[in-house]
Design a protein around this motif. Structure first.
Motif, PDB file in Angstrom:
ATOM      1  N   ALA A 141       5.077  14.013  17.458  1.00 53.61           N
ATOM      2  CA  ALA A 141       5.868  14.035  16.228  1.00 53.61           C
ATOM      3  C   ALA A 141       4.986  14.245  15.001  1.00 53.61           C
ATOM      4  O   ALA A 141       5.391  14.905  14.041  1.00 53.61           O
ATOM      5  CB  ALA A 141       6.665  12.743  16.102  1.00 53.61           C
ATOM      6  N   ALA A 142       3.764  13.705  15.019  1.00 50.05           N
ATOM      7  CA  ALA A 142       2.884  13.855  13.854  1.00 50.05           C
ATOM      8  C   ALA A 142       2.518  15.319  13.639  1.00 50.05           C
ATOM      9  O   ALA A 142       2.484  15.799  12.498  1.00 50.05           O
ATOM     10  CB  ALA A 142       1.618  13.017  14.035  1.00 50.05           C
ATOM     11  N   LYS A 144       4.327  17.872  14.580  1.00 49.67           N
ATOM     12  CA  LYS A 144       5.543  18.562  14.140  1.00 49.67           C
ATOM     13  C   LYS A 144       5.794  18.325  12.651  1.00 49.67           C
ATOM     14  O   LYS A 144       6.183  19.250  11.924  1.00 49.67           O
ATOM     15  CB  LYS A 144       6.740  18.108  14.983  1.00 49.67           C
ATOM     16  N   GLU A 145       5.561  17.082  12.204  1.00 53.42           N
ATOM     17  CA  GLU A 145       5.698  16.785  10.776  1.00 53.42           C
ATOM     18  C   GLU A 145       4.697  17.603   9.964  1.00 53.42           C
ATOM     19  O   GLU A 145       5.014  18.127   8.896  1.00 53.42           O
ATOM     20  CB  GLU A 145       5.469  15.295  10.523  1.00 53.42           C
ATOM     21  N   ALA A 148       5.906  21.123   9.682  1.00 56.59           N
ATOM     22  CA  ALA A 148       6.985  21.210   8.687  1.00 56.59           C
ATOM     23  C   ALA A 148       6.410  21.246   7.278  1.00 56.59           C
ATOM     24  O   ALA A 148       6.855  22.038   6.431  1.00 56.59           O
ATOM     25  CB  ALA A 148       7.947  20.038   8.851  1.00 56.59           C
ATOM     26  N   ARG A 149       5.410  20.417   7.005  1.00 58.65           N
ATOM     27  CA  ARG A 149       4.786  20.406   5.675  1.00 58.65           C
ATOM     28  C   ARG A 149       4.069  21.729   5.403  1.00 58.65           C
ATOM     29  O   ARG A 149       4.117  22.254   4.284  1.00 58.65           O
ATOM     30  CB  ARG A 149       3.801  19.241   5.556  1.00 58.65           C
ATOM     31  N   ARG A 173      14.320  21.999  10.579  1.00 65.26           N
ATOM     32  CA  ARG A 173      13.848  21.823   9.216  1.00 65.26           C
ATOM     33  C   ARG A 173      14.198  23.023   8.328  1.00 65.26           C
ATOM     34  O   ARG A 173      13.406  23.439   7.498  1.00 65.26           O
ATOM     35  CB  ARG A 173      12.339  21.584   9.183  1.00 65.26           C
TER      36      ARG A 173
END
Length: 201
Positions: A141-142, A144-145, A148-149, A173
């Motif tokens: 998840a980190a 993927k975050e 996204a950023r 997103r």
């Protein structure tokens, strides 16, 4: 989470396919990372549009089946493209390959690459592992975050990934994500993508 929606063949979609600019290959060029499998891939698909049966340039991402044990496949991809993460431009569209998936190292490379093209350049991103849906737990998840950023505020036309052997699409997103399918198992499909001045179809 989101659901993967299958792409259904329709008579309203399709028609004649013009000569493709190139082929994006979402990984798993081999089944078990064997040199003989890679030779088959190169003989069939080629690299530059003149050295295989396929007469268009090929841009591949590494898949999990390409990195078993002491695999020679990453070395071949580096030889062909200069690295496992790489980018190029077709006219004003910037294409980025992010390897098996966008991890911290690949995202650091991406940040430097995107600084060179500016925030408004149309962007296509591809890699192997799923973001959502089946098998998406294979990266964290980190990461993927962080992806996204990295894509926030960018003119992302599409994200493509492989791994799940079915054609489909979903939103992640705010970005359109497409799965091209696979020649293996029941999918037997590929995607044809047309990028126009105002529409991707």
């Amino acid at each position: 989470g989101g659901h993967v929606r299958r792409i259904v063949r329709s008579d309203a979609i399709g028609g004649r396919v013009e000569n493709p600019r190139g082929l994006l290959f979402m990984g798993d060029m081999t089944d078990s990372s064997q040199e003989s499998d890679w030779r088959e891939f190169e003989e069939g698909y080629g690299w530059n549009g003149r050295d295989g049966l396929l007469r268009v340039p090929v841009f591949e991402a590494i898949g999990n089946h390409d990195i078993i044990a002491d695999s020679p496949i990453p070395r071949h991809v580096r030889r062909r493209h200069g690295g496992l993460v790489y980018s190029w431009d077709w006219e004003d569209v910037h294409f980025v390959c992010l390897d098996l998936h966008p991890d911290a190292k690949n995202l650091k490379w991406l940040a430097g690459d995107l600084m060179k093209v500016g925030p408004h350049r149309p962007l296509v991103v591809f890699f192997h592992y799923s973001i959502e849906g089946p098998y998406s737990e294979l990266w964290g998840a980190a990461d993927k975050e962080a992806l996204a950023r990295a894509l926030e505020g960018r003119n992302v036309l599409a994200v493509f990934h492989g791994h799940f052997h079915h054609a489909g699409r979903y939103q992640w997103r705010g970005h359109d994500v497409f799965l091209p399918g696979s020649p293996r198992h029941s999918s037997h499909s590929f995607l044809v993508v047309r990028i126009g001045a105002k529409m991707l179809s």
